[in-house]
Design an enzyme around this catalytic site. Structure first.
Site, mmCIF file in Angstrom:
data_model
loop_
_atom_site.group_PDB
_atom_site.id
_atom_site.type_symbol
_atom_site.label_atom_id
_atom_site.label_comp_id
_atom_site.label_asym_id
_atom_site.label_seq_id
_atom_site.Cartn_x
_atom_site.Cartn_y
_atom_site.Cartn_z
ATOM 1 N N GLY A 11 0.802 -1.222 0.000
ATOM 2 C CA GLY A 11 0.000 0.000 0.000
ATOM 3 C C GLY A 11 0.831 1.266 0.000
ATOM 4 O O GLY A 11 2.068 1.223 -0.011
ATOM 5 N N ASN A 109 -13.581 -2.118 7.213
ATOM 6 C CA ASN A 109 -12.219 -2.027 7.768
ATOM 7 C C ASN A 109 -12.122 -2.711 9.123
ATOM 8 O O ASN A 109 -11.156 -3.404 9.413
ATOM 9 C CB ASN A 109 -11.789 -0.566 7.892
ATOM 10 C CG ASN A 109 -11.074 -0.103 6.626
ATOM 11 O OD1 ASN A 109 -10.424 -0.880 5.966
ATOM 12 N ND2 ASN A 109 -11.235 1.161 6.296
ATOM 13 N N THR A 133 -3.740 1.082 10.990
ATOM 14 C CA THR A 133 -5.044 1.197 10.327
ATOM 15 C C THR A 133 -6.023 2.059 11.125
ATOM 16 O O THR A 133 -6.260 1.824 12.312
ATOM 17 C CB THR A 133 -5.650 -0.214 10.119
ATOM 18 O OG1 THR A 133 -4.718 -0.982 9.369
ATOM 19 C CG2 THR A 133 -6.969 -0.158 9.385
ATOM 20 N N ASP A 165 1.562 12.023 14.898
ATOM 21 C CA ASP A 165 1.155 13.252 15.598
ATOM 22 C C ASP A 165 2.365 13.894 16.298
ATOM 23 O O ASP A 165 2.511 15.113 16.319
ATOM 24 C CB ASP A 165 0.067 12.937 16.635
ATOM 25 C CG ASP A 165 -1.130 12.261 16.004
ATOM 26 O OD1 ASP A 165 -1.471 12.618 14.859
ATOM 27 O OD2 ASP A 165 -1.715 11.357 16.632
ATOM 28 N N HIS A 191 -5.916 9.451 18.420
ATOM 29 C CA HIS A 191 -5.268 9.676 17.130
ATOM 30 C C HIS A 191 -6.274 10.131 16.072
ATOM 31 O O HIS A 191 -6.326 9.601 14.975
ATOM 32 C CB HIS A 191 -4.535 8.404 16.689
ATOM 33 C CG HIS A 191 -3.916 8.544 15.336
ATOM 34 N ND1 HIS A 191 -2.934 9.466 15.064
ATOM 35 C CD2 HIS A 191 -4.170 7.919 14.148
ATOM 36 C CE1 HIS A 191 -2.596 9.391 13.786
ATOM 37 N NE2 HIS A 191 -3.343 8.455 13.215
HETATM 38 P P1 NAI Z 1 -3.614 1.981 0.755
HETATM 39 O O1 NAI Z 1 -5.001 1.741 0.275
HETATM 40 O O2 NAI Z 1 -2.648 2.692 -0.135
HETATM 41 O O3 NAI Z 1 -2.939 0.587 1.140
HETATM 42 C C1 NAI Z 1 -3.606 -0.372 1.888
HETATM 43 C C2 NAI Z 1 -3.098 -1.743 1.522
HETATM 44 O O4 NAI Z 1 -3.822 -2.690 2.324
HETATM 45 C C3 NAI Z 1 -3.329 -2.103 0.047
HETATM 46 O O5 NAI Z 1 -2.109 -2.507 -0.541
HETATM 47 C C4 NAI Z 1 -4.341 -3.252 0.127
HETATM 48 O O6 NAI Z 1 -4.148 -4.232 -0.893
HETATM 49 C C5 NAI Z 1 -4.030 -3.823 1.505
HETATM 50 N N1 NAI Z 1 -5.099 -4.650 2.060
HETATM 51 C C6 NAI Z 1 -6.437 -4.544 1.934
HETATM 52 N N2 NAI Z 1 -7.060 -5.544 2.566
HETATM 53 C C7 NAI Z 1 -6.086 -6.310 3.122
HETATM 54 C C8 NAI Z 1 -6.088 -7.487 3.916
HETATM 55 N N3 NAI Z 1 -7.219 -8.091 4.251
HETATM 56 N N4 NAI Z 1 -4.898 -7.988 4.321
HETATM 57 C C9 NAI Z 1 -3.752 -7.379 3.973
HETATM 58 N N5 NAI Z 1 -3.677 -6.258 3.230
HETATM 59 C C10 NAI Z 1 -4.838 -5.738 2.812
HETATM 60 O O7 NAI Z 1 -3.766 2.739 2.160
HETATM 61 P P2 NAI Z 1 -2.644 3.537 2.964
HETATM 62 O O8 NAI Z 1 -2.621 4.954 2.525
HETATM 63 O O9 NAI Z 1 -1.393 2.770 2.948
HETATM 64 O O10 NAI Z 1 -3.279 3.534 4.443
HETATM 65 C C11 NAI Z 1 -3.352 2.353 5.223
HETATM 66 C C12 NAI Z 1 -4.069 2.635 6.528
HETATM 67 O O11 NAI Z 1 -3.297 3.512 7.331
HETATM 68 C C13 NAI Z 1 -5.421 3.330 6.365
HETATM 69 O O12 NAI Z 1 -6.349 2.728 7.262
HETATM 70 C C14 NAI Z 1 -5.157 4.751 6.774
HETATM 71 O O13 NAI Z 1 -6.315 5.394 7.263
HETATM 72 C C15 NAI Z 1 -4.147 4.523 7.881
HETATM 73 N N6 NAI Z 1 -3.343 5.679 8.231
HETATM 74 C C16 NAI Z 1 -2.912 5.743 9.527
HETATM 75 C C17 NAI Z 1 -2.147 6.774 9.968
HETATM 76 C C18 NAI Z 1 -1.676 6.803 11.384
HETATM 77 O O14 NAI Z 1 -1.070 7.815 11.772
HETATM 78 N N7 NAI Z 1 -1.896 5.778 12.185
HETATM 79 C C19 NAI Z 1 -1.766 7.886 9.071
HETATM 80 C C20 NAI Z 1 -2.210 7.700 7.716
HETATM 81 C C21 NAI Z 1 -3.003 6.648 7.329
#
Ligand code: NAI
Length: 330
Positions: A11, A109, A133, A165, A191
């Site tokens: 991702g 999710n 996540t 943060d 968060h």
């Molecule tokens: P993205 O959509 O680019 O990547 C997510 C990945 O998860 C994709 O490659 C997808 O194929 C994979 N995926 C989907 N279902 C899956 C499963 N059952 N098992 C394994 N992999 C699976 O999303 P991105 O931008 O990488 O964000 C990921 C998460 O991080 C989101 O929930 C986002 O809200 C969260 N996030 C958290 C932050 C934090 O500070 N904790 C900051 C920014 C985003």
């Protein structure tokens, strides 16, 4: 040596996070990469970097299958799972998904969190989980309930990654003027939005910044995610800064597990009765078994106290939402 597994490795966050871990993990460690699509490519690419670490990978399937055998295989012997998976509308493939509401998306999710944690913990019940996540305020309580249902919940080994943060608050205050040289701004609460409470007053330089400016900086930290989404014209959220924050956090956990140091970090964790909410972002000291010590929040101003009150109210609602979801499914 440790084995760190990134779930969602292909991702937007997963790829740079995996790269930074490949560069930062100690020699002889293992980096395991899992995604429902694209993990093989990320692993092939990263395995060409001349580091003395083992790269493993597994691809799941779309649509996802519960307790995926491929995930079970890659979860063997893992010490730390870093979960950065998400179900985006585009990965749902069904046209009906385009009509999904925010609540539907939470349910999908949250369902993935439930399944991933269940599958991974059934194979490696003593592992640490660092949940990236969103919504972290709710996904961490969901994970806790799954682990409890499996009889392997260790309150010292479950983390909500709120490091971004801290990273943002630290960058923003250092940008005020040089040389402030602030190493780390303590950020507590939760968060998301108003639950993010930077404690600027605890910095030696905190008093040098006008109270009105502190209010503006606090708001900027709380809304920083939106800044990135808008700059990316709605086509993505924070991935690179998040990967930097997530890698830093994972490497701190690894340092603790290996007994190399005892990092003091801020993370959204089980408060174990040290606060009046079940989960909260608080300062903790890491060690060989995850959290070694929970620390108090320290001296805070009346304004920060007020912000914290608002944060705790919202966090309590988020926890209840996560718990209600988990209870309905387990
Ligand atoms: P993205 O959509 O680019 O990547 C997510 C990945 O998860 C994709 O490659 C997808 O194929 C994979 N995926 C989907 N279902 C899956 C499963 N059952 N098992 C394994 N992999 C699976 O999303 P991105 O931008 O990488 O964000 C990921 C998460 O991080 C989101 O929930 C986002 O809200 C969260 N996030 C958290 C932050 C934090 O500070 N904790 C900051 C920014 C985003």
């Amino acid at each position: 040596m440790v084995n760190v597994c990134v779930i969602g490795a292909a991702g937007g966050i997963g790829q740079p996070l995996s790269l930074l871990l490949a560069l930062g993990l100690p020699n002889k460690t293992t980096l395991s990469l899992y995604d429902v699509a694209g993990a093989a490519g990320v692993a092939a690419d990263i395995s060409h970097i001349d580091r003395d670490i083992t790269i493993k990978w597994a691809n799941g399937k779309l649509p996802t299958v519960p307790a995926d055998p491929e995930m079970k295989k890659i979860a063997q012997g893992v010490d730390l799972f870093v979960g950065a998976w998400t179900c985006s509308l585009s990965s749902l493939v069904s046209p009906a998904s385009l009509a999904m509401s925010r609540d539907d998306l939470f349910n999908v999710n949250a369902g993935i969190v439930l399944d991933v944690v269940k599958t991974c913990a059934s194979v490696s019940p003593k592992a640490c989980f660092a949940i990236v996540t969103n919504p972290v305020n709710s996904t961490v309580p969901i994970a806790a309930n799954v682990l409890k249902s499996l009889g392997c919940y260790d309150k010292n080994k479950l983390f909500g990654v709120s490091t971004l943060d801290i990273v943002r608050a630290t960058r923003f205050i250092n940008d005020e003027r040089t040389p402030l040289n602030v190493a780390t701004v303590p950020v507590v609460g939760g968060h998301s939005d108003v639950t993010i409470v930077p404690l600027f007053s605890q910095l030696a330089v905190g008093k040098e910044i006008a109270p009105g400016r502190i209010t503006e900086l606090t708001k900027r930290v709380q809304d920083a995610g939106t800044e990135v989404v808008q700059a990316k014209a709605g086509k993505g959220s924070a991935t690179l800064s998040m990967a930097a924050a997530g890698a830093r956090f994972a490497l701190w956990i690894v340092d603790g597990l290996l007994g190399l140091s005892n990092p003091l970090v801020y993370s959204y964790v089980d408060t174990d009765g040290s606060q009046d909410t079940k989960f909260l972002a608080i300062p903790v000291v890491l060690g060989r078994n995850g959290i070694q010590q929970r620390l108090g929040l320290g001296k805070i101003t009346a304004t920060e106290e007020e912000l914290l009150k608002i944060a705790k109210k919202a966090v309590t609602t988020n926890i209840s939402k996560g718990e209600a979801f988990a209870k309905s499914k387990l």
